[in-house]
Design a protein around this motif. Structure first.
Motif, PDB file in Angstrom:
ATOM      1  N   GLY A  36      -5.958  -1.890   8.859  1.00 14.57           N
ATOM      2  CA  GLY A  36      -5.044  -2.190   7.748  1.00 14.57           C
ATOM      3  C   GLY A  36      -5.769  -2.855   6.584  1.00 14.57           C
ATOM      4  O   GLY A  36      -5.306  -2.810   5.449  1.00 14.57           O
ATOM      5  N   LYS A  38      -8.205  -2.636   3.846  1.00 12.97           N
ATOM      6  CA  LYS A  38      -8.728  -1.437   3.175  1.00 12.97           C
ATOM      7  C   LYS A  38      -9.964  -1.749   2.353  1.00 12.97           C
ATOM      8  O   LYS A  38     -10.095  -2.841   1.804  1.00 12.97           O
ATOM      9  CB  LYS A  38      -7.657  -0.847   2.243  1.00 12.97           C
ATOM     10  CG  LYS A  38      -6.379  -0.453   2.962  1.00 12.97           C
ATOM     11  CD  LYS A  38      -6.642   0.586   4.019  1.00 12.97           C
ATOM     12  CE  LYS A  38      -5.403   0.927   4.810  1.00 12.97           C
ATOM     13  NZ  LYS A  38      -5.719   1.448   6.143  1.00 12.97           N
ATOM     14  N   GLU A  77      -2.048  -6.840   9.722  1.00 13.73           N
ATOM     15  CA  GLU A  77      -1.452  -6.614  11.041  1.00 13.73           C
ATOM     16  C   GLU A  77      -0.806  -7.887  11.594  1.00 13.73           C
ATOM     17  O   GLU A  77      -0.001  -7.808  12.533  1.00 13.73           O
ATOM     18  CB  GLU A  77      -2.509  -6.103  12.026  1.00 13.73           C
ATOM     19  CG  GLU A  77      -2.997  -4.676  11.764  1.00 13.73           C
ATOM     20  CD  GLU A  77      -4.181  -4.591  10.797  1.00 13.73           C
ATOM     21  OE1 GLU A  77      -4.509  -5.619  10.161  1.00 13.73           O
ATOM     22  OE2 GLU A  77      -4.780  -3.501  10.676  1.00 13.73           O
ATOM     23  N   PRO A 105      -1.628  -3.619   1.626  1.00 17.06           N
ATOM     24  CA  PRO A 105      -1.985  -4.756   2.495  1.00 17.06           C
ATOM     25  C   PRO A 105      -2.518  -5.947   1.694  1.00 17.06           C
ATOM     26  O   PRO A 105      -2.104  -7.092   1.920  1.00 17.06           O
ATOM     27  CB  PRO A 105      -3.061  -4.172   3.412  1.00 17.06           C
ATOM     28  CG  PRO A 105      -2.756  -2.712   3.475  1.00 17.06           C
ATOM     29  CD  PRO A 105      -2.286  -2.372   2.085  1.00 17.06           C
ATOM     30  N   ASP A 185       5.180   1.896   7.534  1.00 17.06           N
ATOM     31  CA  ASP A 185       3.804   2.032   8.016  1.00 17.06           C
ATOM     32  C   ASP A 185       2.817   1.433   7.019  1.00 17.06           C
ATOM     33  O   ASP A 185       1.809   0.841   7.401  1.00 17.06           O
ATOM     34  CB  ASP A 185       3.448   3.513   8.204  1.00 17.06           C
ATOM     35  CG  ASP A 185       3.993   4.062   9.520  1.00 17.06           C
ATOM     36  OD1 ASP A 185       4.375   3.242  10.392  1.00 17.06           O
ATOM     37  OD2 ASP A 185       4.035   5.293   9.675  1.00 17.06           O
ATOM     38  N   LYS A 186       3.112   1.617   5.754  1.00 21.02           N
ATOM     39  CA  LYS A 186       2.157   1.157   4.739  1.00 21.02           C
ATOM     40  C   LYS A 186       2.191  -0.357   4.543  1.00 21.02           C
ATOM     41  O   LYS A 186       1.177  -0.943   4.180  1.00 21.02           O
ATOM     42  CB  LYS A 186       2.407   1.901   3.425  1.00 21.02           C
ATOM     43  CG  LYS A 186       1.937   3.367   3.509  1.00 21.02           C
ATOM     44  CD  LYS A 186       2.247   4.179   2.275  1.00 21.02           C
ATOM     45  CE  LYS A 186       1.583   5.556   2.376  1.00 21.02           C
ATOM     46  NZ  LYS A 186       1.980   6.454   1.263  1.00 21.02           N
ATOM     47  N   THR A 188       2.650  -2.499   6.925  1.00 21.77           N
ATOM     48  CA  THR A 188       2.193  -3.168   8.142  1.00 21.77           C
ATOM     49  C   THR A 188       0.745  -2.856   8.473  1.00 21.77           C
ATOM     50  O   THR A 188       0.205  -3.394   9.429  1.00 21.77           O
ATOM     51  CB  THR A 188       3.043  -2.713   9.345  1.00 21.77           C
ATOM     52  OG1 THR A 188       3.059  -1.276   9.372  1.00 21.77           O
ATOM     53  CG2 THR A 188       4.463  -3.230   9.247  1.00 21.77           C
ATOM     54  N   GLY A 189       0.132  -1.971   7.699  1.00 17.79           N
ATOM     55  CA  GLY A 189      -1.248  -1.586   8.005  1.00 17.79           C
ATOM     56  C   GLY A 189      -1.328  -0.494   9.064  1.00 17.79           C
ATOM     57  O   GLY A 189      -2.417  -0.134   9.507  1.00 17.79           O
ATOM     58  N   ARG A 190      -0.186   0.033   9.485  1.00 17.33           N
ATOM     59  CA  ARG A 190      -0.214   1.093  10.502  1.00 17.33           C
ATOM     60  C   ARG A 190      -0.629   2.443   9.927  1.00 17.33           C
ATOM     61  O   ARG A 190      -1.146   3.291  10.638  1.00 17.33           O
ATOM     62  CB  ARG A 190       1.164   1.265  11.135  1.00 17.33           C
ATOM     63  CG  ARG A 190       1.492   0.262  12.213  1.00 17.33           C
ATOM     64  CD  ARG A 190       2.632   0.793  13.089  1.00 17.33           C
ATOM     65  NE  ARG A 190       3.814   1.138  12.322  1.00 17.33           N
ATOM     66  CZ  ARG A 190       4.931   0.408  12.284  1.00 17.33           C
ATOM     67  NH1 ARG A 190       5.013  -0.697  12.979  1.00 17.33           N
ATOM     68  NH2 ARG A 190       5.960   0.781  11.559  1.00 17.33           N
ATOM     69  N   ASP A 196      -9.953   5.489   8.225  1.00 14.73           N
ATOM     70  CA  ASP A 196      -9.485   4.637   9.330  1.00 14.73           C
ATOM     71  C   ASP A 196      -9.565   5.356  10.660  1.00 14.73           C
ATOM     72  O   ASP A 196      -9.320   4.763  11.703  1.00 14.73           O
ATOM     73  CB  ASP A 196      -8.018   4.234   9.105  1.00 14.73           C
ATOM     74  CG  ASP A 196      -7.806   3.501   7.798  1.00 14.73           C
ATOM     75  OD1 ASP A 196      -8.787   2.929   7.276  1.00 14.73           O
ATOM     76  OD2 ASP A 196      -6.672   3.511   7.295  1.00 14.73           O
TER      77      ASP A 196
END
Lengths: 958, 290
Positions: A36, A38, A77, A105, A185-186, A188-190, A196
């Motif tokens: 997560g 970047k 995360e 993030p 998802d974006k 939370t870093g998922r 990745d």
């Protein structure tokens, strides 16, 4: 010396082996699998890698991991707890603060640090707290809104966000500002981006770029690099296919790696695969290349001169594309004009700078299938180009597009990473991952062409356009890429906004020893549009006509065939002008503001998808076919979808290769499917990322996804409903014709809605009897688009967008510094499928366009080296510069679009440059015709005007 | 480059130990005091140290105190802690304000004043202001300690005048007095300023006359530069000083080695000095700047 350190990450102690010199961002990503965090620039400029260290935000790309023992590290995360989003994450999701998600993030962690100390920050405090966290998508507007309203999303808050409902009551899921399907998802870093994703046994590739802008490769010695332990392959031009590639089939002019000449700084010379990035970089340093330096040519106007250095043998005088088009009777048009003005304008070479650098990861299956993960806008064209260069059937290539951190055009073509990772993987038999550094992105280029534009406009005394002549030299850089289309677009889109009866366009694309230019948001159009709109404003001033009024007198009307044979259907340009005039308070402001403050207007628009595919003929390996004759219809559908209902009827999967690059395409597909199927969007998922699963869509370029992808999904959903109807009729005990689909997941008997059956029950019944419930759909643009002249296809589209922006600025008249204060923008995007996402596109466009107007420019020294190859040298607007944006949508319905929708993402860029430039002229009293409009240019113009007026007012002159 | 070459990192327990390490490893060693500039340079392979000495682990080296009428700021104090320090705000508000405007919050949290001064990045803010506030730095080594005026610390772009083995331990800045006026302003279109201008003046009568002045310019030249000749014309009555501001601006521009680069021409930078000298003069007097 490697030793084990204990890092406390998100509340847990983690033992990690770390060598001194390892950077925290890399350790988090590669060793703790916390991707997560970047990496956008790796140099502390972008903020994407922000983590909290003891509660304070820091750039993890500039921290030594070994020195972090005993500190509390929080990554994205660690922000959500037990699967529950933190209030700031909910706020980002609900308030439209997320687009591509790559900055998200870092933005959230900076916000957490700010809100911890200051729960109710002012806008200025938010700007200070988030300064330096760059975002290229949102224009920061949604982010500021989310941080401001974060309090509302606390569990004990009084008002959680109210339920969103469709703005137009005819619909359930269309005109609905639902959050993006990938937002959670974006935040939370998922969300996984290409860099990745790791496969077991994966190795790392790097490309060696040319240090000079023009030269011949005399000798390459890779023996030392190959001998370095950990190096698995080194390739040069000799090891790659002789097949050239590119974008426009008529001008494939790039090799995977240079075979003989290098044509710009950073041109690809060799590639290495090694066990880790560090070894690969070391190996690059061991490759010996001897060049014979050739003089570079860096200016388009110099490159066309006789005797200038030549880049490619085939482009004489470096002219790569010639467009010479005349429509109507130009001479008569100018003869009929009461006022003619001619001006020259110069644009700038800007680059897209998405926050996510290009990345690719390739491996080969044992059956010879190539699998490529790539950060791309156009997976199908990558597939097509890999087949072309590697000489394998298209069907043996599987392209997977993970989450993409923005593109804006620079990821619309096949990159050297796609090709090199595939080749290096074939040689080594191992998965190979490659990423560009920010500097390599800038050397790869594909940004906006710098255009030299001479324009002449003739009008009658009422300001009605009689004739328009445009001559443009486009500085294309070293390769063609999209450039043929760019040269055509720079001319073809001009007659779409106003009625222009007589028009001539001469366009020349010129090669120079700089990174190739390509398709950047608004492809070819923003600069000529800037020039035309500014010229129009000058003429309005000459004639004493209000600049909005002169537009209204010429404004395009619906159902018009333009002078260059473009077929305009829906068109509400007039409505956008009237609304922008009203909402901005134009009449109270224009000409009435104090010195140093200004207001300006610009209009613009764009295609909703190109009328024709980039290559001709069928989907097949391109060198199996000869050059196919052009026919004015699409051979295959541009968008194709499968809608599959789950066996229990409770979920629907939409499969279409349309690329989600941050613009919200997948969310649009879900909303279209939901509306057509009559079920809530929450029951729908997408599988758009994998060419093995989702059928071809040509990609996220030319603003085509909503209209074309949306139509394909809509048709597929219709097929599902039609298949369900007989089963519904059987359950309801009525005839098939009597079955009516309600929008709340029920099917009923028409006329008696008490007789109803749940949607899922019908779907289950279908499965029990017939097996899989699947619908397919496709979309082809209408046949016959465009005129019967060379280049008549470029600019054709099923539909066109229109918009008008009013910009307000203040200018420091002593330094020339511009503060872009406010935009009031109205757009005709047809039916907005998701109004919040429409506004998000507009907000992003306004800031990107304003940034291009006042600060962005790739600068070169005399030898062709980029002077600002990083994000502290290449200036882009930060949150501190972000203006207020009001975005409005006018009523419109496009018959060719799904539920009446058309594009927004690119047309909204086209209005901006002129609006800003006009506002600056209005504030300063000087017209600046060269981009970017820097403080120094403004001061020079002001001083020049002052010295002229001093000369003029010298006593005794008369 | 995306990765750093390998090196050893040392955690000295004291300044003395750090100094001994510096002496031992010589040119192979560098000091790590935040890393916001050092690691950048190492990523670019502009610096290739094989030993880094982490000063941040030395206890007490980030303290901020007032002693004998001067602020004493430990070398590893982060910009952010100086900006937030009540002691600094009270005793040298111009310094606190300048620190609050350095780059962005992530840089201010990580980067230190000592590291910033040692690195001598031409676009840094602090050195320009410290030049006019009369700042000095303390350099300690195994053989002794000395005070170096900031003006003598900077040798050029990215170059300082420390002797081998010397460690910067603290920065001393005289506290503001009621008769002092000081200010720092910068012109920027982005985080990296195009121009920085610092001004300090002594006025015994609340701004009616000025008995002495110090002025310095940064960013437009390879290193922050005092306008010594300009300072001479910045004394006298307020009216006289104001009238001589354009002359002073030219003298500052003459003193600085103005650089023609992609941020602007020499002529434009000279123009900015004129504009900002007037503005910083007003700002120092706590008046509206324009």
């Amino acid at each position: 010396m490697i030793r084990t350190y204990t890092l406390t990450v998100n509340g847990y102690d983690r033992a990690v082996s770390i060598a001194p010199g390892e950077i925290l961002a890399d350790v988090l990503r590669d060793k703790l699998n916390l991707t997560g965090t970047k990496k956008g620039c790796n140099l502390g400029d972008c903020g994407a890698c922000t983590v909290l260290v003891d509660g304070e935000p820091m750039n993890s790309c500039l921290l030594l991991a070994s020195q972090m023992e005993g500190k509390q590290i929080t990554t994205i995360e660690g922000v959500a707890h037990n699967g529950k989003l933190a209030p700031i994450q909910k706020a980002f999701v609900e308030e439209g603060a997320v687009q591509c998600g790559y900055c998200t993030p870092g933005m959230i962690l900076s916000s957490v640090a700010l809100l911890e100390k200051n729960p109710r920050p002012t806008v200025q405090e938010i700007k200070d707290g988030l300064a330096g966290n760059l975002c290229r998508c949102t224009g920061y507007t949604g982010i500021i809104r989310a941080v401001q309203r974060c309090e509302n999303y606390r569990d004990d808050g009084t008002c959680a966000k109210k339920e969103v409902v469709a703005e137009n009551s005819r619909f359930n899921s269309i005109t609905l500002s639902m959050p993006r399907v990938d937002a959670a998802d974006k935040v939370t870093g998922r969300a996984q981006y290409t860099a990745d994703i790791a496969r077991s046994n994966m190795i790392h590739g790097k490309i060696l770029g040319s240090p000079i802008a023009h030269g011949r490769i005399k000798r390459i010695d890779v023996s030392k690099a190959k001998a370095l332990p950990g190096v698995l392959a080194v390739i040069t031009g000799a090891d790659v296919p002789d097949t050239k590639y590119g974008v426009s089939p008529a001008r494939y002019d790039e090799y995977v790696l240079a075979k003989d000449k290098v044509l710009h700084e950073g041109d690809n010379v060799a590639a290495v695969a090694a066990v880790d990035e560090r070894t690969a970089e070391k190996a690059l340093g061991l490759i010996e290349v001897e060049y014979e330096e050739l003089p570079p040519v860096l200016d388009a106007m110099e490159a066309i001169a006789e005797g200038a250095p030549q880049l490619h043998e085939r482009y004489k005088r470096n002219i790569n594309t010639v467009v010479e088009q005349t429509f109507g009777d130009l001479e008569k048009g100018f003869a009929d004009s009461d006022h003619i003005r001619e001006e020259t304008f110069i644009g700038n070479n800007t680059q897209q700078q998405p926050l996510e650098p290009h990345a690719a990861m390739a491996y080969w299956e044992y059956d010879g299938t190539l699998v490529l993960y790539t950060s791309t806008q156009a997976p199908h064209y990558v597939q097509y180009m890999l087949a072309h260069v590697l000489h394998i059937p298209l069907g043996k290539i599987r392209v997977i597009r993970p989450a993409v951190g923005g593109g804006f055009g620079c990821k619309a073509a096949t990159s050297p990473l796609d090709l090199c990772s595939a080749i290096l993987s074939r040689i080594t038999g191992r998965p190979v991952r490659m990423t560009f550094t920010r500097e390599q992105m800038m050397h790869y280029g594909r940004g906006r062409h710098k255009q030299h534009m001479k324009m002449k406009l003739g009008v009658d005394r009422d300001g009605k356009i009689k004739a328009f002549q445009s001559e443009i030299y486009l500085d294309g850089g070293a390769y063609t890429s999209f450039g043929v289309a760019t040269a055509y677009y720079a001319g073809s889109m001009m007659p779409t906004l106003y009625h222009i009866p007589n028009y001539q366009y001469h366009g020349y694309r010129v090669m120079t020893n700089k990174p190739a230019c390509g398709a950047f948001r608004g492809h070819g159009v923003p600069q000529p549009r800037f020039a035309f709109e500014l010229l129009f404003n000058m003429i309005a001033e000459d004639l004493g006509i209000d600049p909005i009024e002169i537009r209204l007198r010429n404004s395009m009307t619906p159902n018009t065939l333009t002078v260059n044979d473009l077929d305009i259907k829906s068109c509400e340009l007039t409505a956008t002008l009237l609304a922008a005039r009203e909402k901005s308070g134009w009449k109270e402001k224009f000409g009435k503001l104090p010195k140093g403050r200004g207001i300006g207007i610009g209009s613009g628009g764009f295609v909703s998808g190109a009328g024709y595919a980039i290559y001709r003929g069928q989907v097949q390996l391109s060198h199996e076919k000869g050059r196919e004759p052009f026919v004015k219809k699409s051979i295959f559908p541009h968008a194709n979808a499968i809608v599959k209902v789950n066996e229990d009827g409770m979920a629907v999967i939409v499969m279409i290769g349309a690329a989600e690059i941050g613009q919200g395409g997948e969310t649009v597909m879900v909303q279209v499917a939901a509306e057509e199927l009559g079920i809530p969007p929450s029951r729908i998922r997408t599988r758009c990322e994998d060419s093995d699963i989702s059928p071809i869509d040509l990609g996220a370029y030319s603003s085509r996804v909503t209209l074309m992808g949306g139509n394909a999904v809509k048709h597929a959903a219709t097929m599902v409903v039609e298949k369900m109807k007989p089963y519904a009729a059987a359950i309801l005990g009525c005839s098939e014709g009597e079955v009516k689909l309600l929008r709340d997941a029920r099917m009923v008997v028409a006329g008696d809605e008490t007789r109803s059956v749940p949607w899922e029950e019908v779907a289950r019944k279908y499965f029990n009897d017939r097996g899989p419930l699947v619908g397919t759909g496709c979309y082809k643009p209408p046949d016959g688009l465009g005129g019967d002249f060379k280049g008549g296809t470029v600019g054709t589209s099923p539909a066109y967008s229109f918009g008008s922006s009013v910009c307000e600025v203040s200018v420091d008249l002593e330094t020339g510094k511009v503060k872009v204060e406010r935009f009031t923008d109205f757009h005709d995007c047809g039916t907005p499928i998701n109004p919040q996402m429409v506004h998000g596109q507009v907000e992003g466009s306004m800031v990107m366009g304003a940034s291009e107007t006042v600060m962005e420019d790739v600068q070169f020294d005399k030898m062709g080296h980029i002077l600002n190859p990083n994000l502290h040298g290449y200036l882009m607007m930060t949150i501190k510069d972000a203006p207020e944006v009001f975005s409005g949508i006018v009523d419109s319905y496009e018959p060719e679009g799904p539920f009446g929708a058309k594009e927004i993402g690119e047309g909204s860029t086209c209005t901006v440059l002129a609006a800003v430039a006009h506002a600056i002229a209005n504030a300063t009293g000087v017209w600046i015709k060269e981009l970017p409009i820097t403080p120094e240019r403004i001061m020079n113009a002001i001083h020049a005007k002052q010295s002229i007026s001093e000369v003029v007012s010298t006593p005794g002159d008369d | 480059m995306t990765t750093l070459s390998r090196f050893e990192i040392h955690q000295p327990a004291s300044v003395l130990e750090a100094s001994q390490m510096l002496a031992q490893y010589g040119d192979d060693a560098g000091i790590y005091a935040g890393g916001t500039e050092l690691l950048l340079a190492m990523k670019h392979a502009a610096l290739n140290y094989r030993h880094l000495i982490d000063l941040k682990v030395i206890l007490g080296l980030n303290s901020i105190n007032v002693r004998n009428g001067s602020l004493e700021i430990g070398a590893t104090s982060a910009h952010r802690s100086i900006e937030r320090s009540a002691i600094v705000r009270q005793n040298q508000p111009a310094l606190a304000e300048m620190e609050s405007q350095v780059a962005n919050v992530r840089v201010r949290v990580t980067g230190t004043l000592g590291g910033n001064l040692c690195f001598a990045e031409p676009h840094s803010d602090p050195a320009t202001l410290l030049l006019v506030l009369g700042g000095t730095v303390r350099a300690e080594s195994a053989t002794g300690a000395r005070e170096i005026p900031v003006a003598e610390l900077i040798a050029g772009a990215y170059a300082n005048n420390f002797l081998p083995g010397e460690v910067l331990t603290k920065i001393t800045v005289p506290c503001a007095k009621p008769s002092h006026r000081a200010g720092y302003m910068k012109f920027q279109v982005h985080e990296r300023p195009t121009l920085g201008l610092g001004l300090w003046m002594e006025t015994p009568d609340d701004g009616r006359t000025f008995t002495s002045a110090r002025v310095a310019v940064g960013c437009v030249c390879p290193f922050p530069t005092r306008g010594v000749e300009a300072e001479k014309v910045l004394t006298g009555s307020r009216g006289e000083v104001e009238k001589r501001l354009p002359e002073a601006a030219d003298l500052i521009a003459d003193a600085a080695d103005l650089v023609d680069d992609h941020e602007g021409s020499v002529e434009y930078k000279r123009h900015l000095i004129h504009i900002f000298l007037r503005r910083v003069f007003r700002k120092a007097l706590r008046e509206p700047v324009s």
